[in-house]
Design a protein around this motif. Structure first.
Motif, PDB file in Angstrom:
ATOM      1  N   GLN A 195      10.829  -8.382  32.365  1.00 31.11           N
ATOM      2  CA  GLN A 195      11.074  -9.580  33.168  1.00 31.11           C
ATOM      3  C   GLN A 195       9.833 -10.464  33.260  1.00 31.11           C
ATOM      4  O   GLN A 195       9.941 -11.672  33.415  1.00 31.11           O
ATOM      5  N   LEU A 196       8.656  -9.851  33.149  1.00 32.56           N
ATOM      6  CA  LEU A 196       7.411 -10.610  33.316  1.00 32.56           C
ATOM      7  C   LEU A 196       6.469 -10.485  32.128  1.00 32.56           C
ATOM      8  O   LEU A 196       5.287 -10.783  32.243  1.00 32.56           O
ATOM      9  N   SER A 197       6.968 -10.053  30.989  1.00 32.22           N
ATOM     10  CA  SER A 197       6.084  -9.844  29.843  1.00 32.22           C
ATOM     11  C   SER A 197       6.762 -10.274  28.548  1.00 32.22           C
ATOM     12  O   SER A 197       7.935  -9.994  28.323  1.00 32.22           O
ATOM     13  N   SER A 198       5.995 -10.952  27.699  1.00 28.82           N
ATOM     14  CA  SER A 198       6.465 -11.372  26.380  1.00 28.82           C
ATOM     15  C   SER A 198       5.583 -10.740  25.307  1.00 28.82           C
ATOM     16  O   SER A 198       4.390 -10.534  25.514  1.00 28.82           O
ATOM     17  N   ARG A 199       6.196 -10.464  24.159  1.00 25.80           N
ATOM     18  CA  ARG A 199       5.427  -9.929  23.026  1.00 25.80           C
ATOM     19  C   ARG A 199       5.431 -10.936  21.891  1.00 25.80           C
ATOM     20  O   ARG A 199       6.483 -11.421  21.475  1.00 25.80           O
ATOM     21  N   TYR A 200       4.251 -11.230  21.391  1.00 24.79           N
ATOM     22  CA  TYR A 200       4.091 -12.065  20.200  1.00 24.79           C
ATOM     23  C   TYR A 200       3.854 -11.128  19.016  1.00 24.79           C
ATOM     24  O   TYR A 200       2.955 -10.280  19.056  1.00 24.79           O
ATOM     25  N   THR A 201       4.645 -11.285  17.956  1.00 23.41           N
ATOM     26  CA  THR A 201       4.514 -10.439  16.779  1.00 23.41           C
ATOM     27  C   THR A 201       4.510 -11.322  15.538  1.00 23.41           C
ATOM     28  O   THR A 201       5.508 -11.980  15.228  1.00 23.41           O
ATOM     29  N   LEU A 202       3.391 -11.334  14.837  1.00 19.24           N
ATOM     30  CA  LEU A 202       3.237 -12.135  13.616  1.00 19.24           C
ATOM     31  C   LEU A 202       3.274 -11.193  12.416  1.00 19.24           C
ATOM     32  O   LEU A 202       2.413 -10.312  12.288  1.00 19.24           O
ATOM     33  N   PHE A 203       4.267 -11.354  11.548  1.00 21.48           N
ATOM     34  CA  PHE A 203       4.371 -10.561  10.318  1.00 21.48           C
ATOM     35  C   PHE A 203       3.917 -11.437   9.152  1.00 21.48           C
ATOM     36  O   PHE A 203       4.484 -12.501   8.908  1.00 21.48           O
ATOM     37  N   ILE A 204       2.882 -10.984   8.453  1.00 23.35           N
ATOM     38  CA  ILE A 204       2.378 -11.706   7.279  1.00 23.35           C
ATOM     39  C   ILE A 204       2.630 -10.830   6.051  1.00 23.35           C
ATOM     40  O   ILE A 204       2.067  -9.741   5.921  1.00 23.35           O
ATOM     41  N   LEU A 205       3.490 -11.288   5.164  1.00 24.94           N
ATOM     42  CA  LEU A 205       3.849 -10.533   3.962  1.00 24.94           C
ATOM     43  C   LEU A 205       2.767 -10.690   2.897  1.00 24.94           C
ATOM     44  O   LEU A 205       2.268 -11.795   2.662  1.00 24.94           O
ATOM     45  N   ASN A 206       2.409  -9.590   2.255  1.00 23.25           N
ATOM     46  CA  ASN A 206       1.495  -9.629   1.116  1.00 23.25           C
ATOM     47  C   ASN A 206       2.255 -10.162  -0.093  1.00 23.25           C
ATOM     48  O   ASN A 206       3.164  -9.502  -0.604  1.00 23.25           O
ATOM     49  N   GLU A 207       1.896 -11.348  -0.547  1.00 19.15           N
ATOM     50  CA  GLU A 207       2.614 -11.977  -1.662  1.00 19.15           C
ATOM     51  C   GLU A 207       2.387 -11.247  -2.981  1.00 19.15           C
ATOM     52  O   GLU A 207       3.101 -11.483  -3.956  1.00 19.15           O
ATOM     53  N   GLY A 208       1.403 -10.329  -3.029  1.00 21.11           N
ATOM     54  CA  GLY A 208       1.142  -9.569  -4.250  1.00 21.11           C
ATOM     55  C   GLY A 208       1.515  -8.100  -4.143  1.00 21.11           C
ATOM     56  O   GLY A 208       1.062  -7.279  -4.949  1.00 21.11           O
ATOM     57  N   VAL A 209       2.361  -7.751  -3.172  1.00 21.90           N
ATOM     58  CA  VAL A 209       2.694  -6.341  -2.952  1.00 21.90           C
ATOM     59  C   VAL A 209       3.479  -5.750  -4.114  1.00 21.90           C
ATOM     60  O   VAL A 209       4.350  -6.407  -4.697  1.00 21.90           O
ATOM     61  N   GLU A 210       3.127  -4.530  -4.493  1.00 21.72           N
ATOM     62  CA  GLU A 210       3.913  -3.750  -5.446  1.00 21.72           C
ATOM     63  C   GLU A 210       4.783  -2.822  -4.607  1.00 21.72           C
ATOM     64  O   GLU A 210       4.356  -1.749  -4.166  1.00 21.72           O
ATOM     65  N   LEU A 211       6.018  -3.242  -4.378  1.00 22.29           N
ATOM     66  CA  LEU A 211       6.892  -2.576  -3.428  1.00 22.29           C
ATOM     67  C   LEU A 211       7.373  -1.233  -3.960  1.00 22.29           C
ATOM     68  O   LEU A 211       7.944  -1.151  -5.043  1.00 22.29           O
ATOM     69  N   LYS A 212       7.105  -0.166  -3.193  1.00 26.56           N
ATOM     70  CA  LYS A 212       7.515   1.178  -3.570  1.00 26.56           C
ATOM     71  C   LYS A 212       8.640   1.693  -2.672  1.00 26.56           C
ATOM     72  O   LYS A 212       9.088   2.828  -2.830  1.00 26.56           O
ATOM     73  N   VAL A 213       9.044   0.877  -1.709  1.00 30.86           N
ATOM     74  CA  VAL A 213      10.185   1.226  -0.858  1.00 30.86           C
ATOM     75  C   VAL A 213      11.306   0.215  -1.137  1.00 30.86           C
ATOM     76  O   VAL A 213      11.092  -0.822  -1.758  1.00 30.86           O
ATOM     77  N   SER A 214      12.487   0.523  -0.648  1.00 31.43           N
ATOM     78  CA  SER A 214      13.648  -0.318  -0.926  1.00 31.43           C
ATOM     79  C   SER A 214      13.632  -1.584  -0.078  1.00 31.43           C
ATOM     80  O   SER A 214      12.915  -1.677   0.924  1.00 31.43           O
ATOM     81  N   GLU A 215      14.460  -2.534  -0.485  1.00 33.67           N
ATOM     82  CA  GLU A 215      14.603  -3.759   0.305  1.00 33.67           C
ATOM     83  C   GLU A 215      15.201  -3.443   1.677  1.00 33.67           C
ATOM     84  O   GLU A 215      14.944  -4.145   2.651  1.00 33.67           O
TER      85      GLU A 215
END
Length: 305
Positions: free
Chosen positions: A273-293
């Motif tokens: 009721q009295l608290s907000s969370r700010y969450t910034l996700f920055i994707l690595n544009e050069g990631v070699e993805l080893k997990v699924s979408e």
């Protein structure tokens, strides 16, 4: 977490010490809660063959895929701590000391501990002089510039403040201490130090995320605008890093929503009721993805739950 394979005892040990709780325990709980609510399981400091064990092992409960998390709390710099310490010293000696009269004060340089007592005596002498003469007066030394005024002469103090505002960047304020300017921009510290340091702790051959807990001021002054492009340039050097999550909590009601950027997004979520969370996700544009979408999508969703 107690009912899962989470290395629960290790987590509890980080929460028992006040210093460890602030630096590690509570931030680990914050991240773990976000992960659990989005369908992941988490293990604190998993025992794996690596130069240094990561802070978290994160596993997708749907497909069993595993990635790792590295967490850091961006504490205030030595420079900022020193400036804040000086400010509270001046606030105590000017605002809280008697006799109470109106003032405006600007700090000019750092105050060495050896000079604090002489400076306090200087402030007291200046204040008493104004009280004794029922006047307004300006005083200076190498550390501060201060004006004091009794009630009948307060218009002179206000006129001095208005005149000063036209010529000084760090303007004086009525009944306020203007301390040395605080550099609140954390971009340099994150990009030049934290990304490299934390990326090296994610095991080779595995994907990982970097979590950085920042002071809420970071989001109050929109520092994410400066951080995102510079973080992209640094993250691309570490292809096993999926990206980084920069977050904080603030005790205010905020407009909630998701705000998109290039290869990044900011989520503002009301968590209590009295608290907000700010969450910034920055994707690595050069990631070699080893997990699924599917796992990647759950990580995105995690930021907004």
């Amino acid at each position: 977490m107690k009912n899962q394979d989470s290395n629960y005892d290790d987590l509890i040990s980080k929460l028992k010490s006040r210093d460890k709780s602030k630096a590690e325990g509570m931030p680990l709980l914050e991240i773990s809660r976000m992960m659990l609510e989005s369908g992941f399981m988490v293990k604190v400091e998993p025992k794996i063959h690596n130069i240094k064990k990561p802070d978290l092992e994160i596993s997708n409960t749907v497909n069993g895929e595993i990635l790792y998390g590295e967490l850091t709390v961006l504490n205030d710099s030595e420079d900022r701590n020193r400036k804040r310490d000086d400010y509270f010293f001046l606030f105590e000696k000017i605002e809280l000391a008697e006799p109470h009269i109106h003032y405006a004060c600007r700090q000019k340089k750092f105050i060495d501990k050896a000079n604090r007592e002489p400076l306090f005596k200087f402030i007291q002498s200046c204040r008493q002089q104004v009280v004794n003469t029922n006047s307004f007066a300006i005083f200076k030394n190498e550390f501060i510039q201060v004006g004091f005024a009794t009630e009948s002469e307060v218009h002179h103090l206000k006129a001095w403040i208005e005149q000063d505002a036209l010529s000084e960047q760090d303007a004086l304020a009525f009944d306020k201490v203007t301390g040395l300017a605080l550099d609140q921009n954390e971009t340099k510290r994150i990009v030049n130090n934290k990304i490299r340091e934390k990326a090296k702790q994610i095991p080779e051959g595995s994907n990982g995320l970097i979590f950085i807990r920042v002071n809420p001021v970071f989001f109050m002054v929109n520092m994410e605008i400066d951080l995102i492009p510079r973080a992209h340039q640094e993250l691309i050097k570490y292809p096993n890093v999926i990206g980084m999550v920069v977050y904080s909590f603030i005790g205010l009601l905020q407009e909630t929503g998701v705000f998109p950027f290039k290869s990044a997004f900011l989520s503002v979520k009301q968590v209590t009721q009295l608290s907000s969370r700010y969450t910034l996700f920055i994707l690595n544009e050069g990631v070699e993805l080893k997990v699924s979408e599917e796992t990647l999508k759950k990580l995105f969703e995690m930021c907004n739950l």
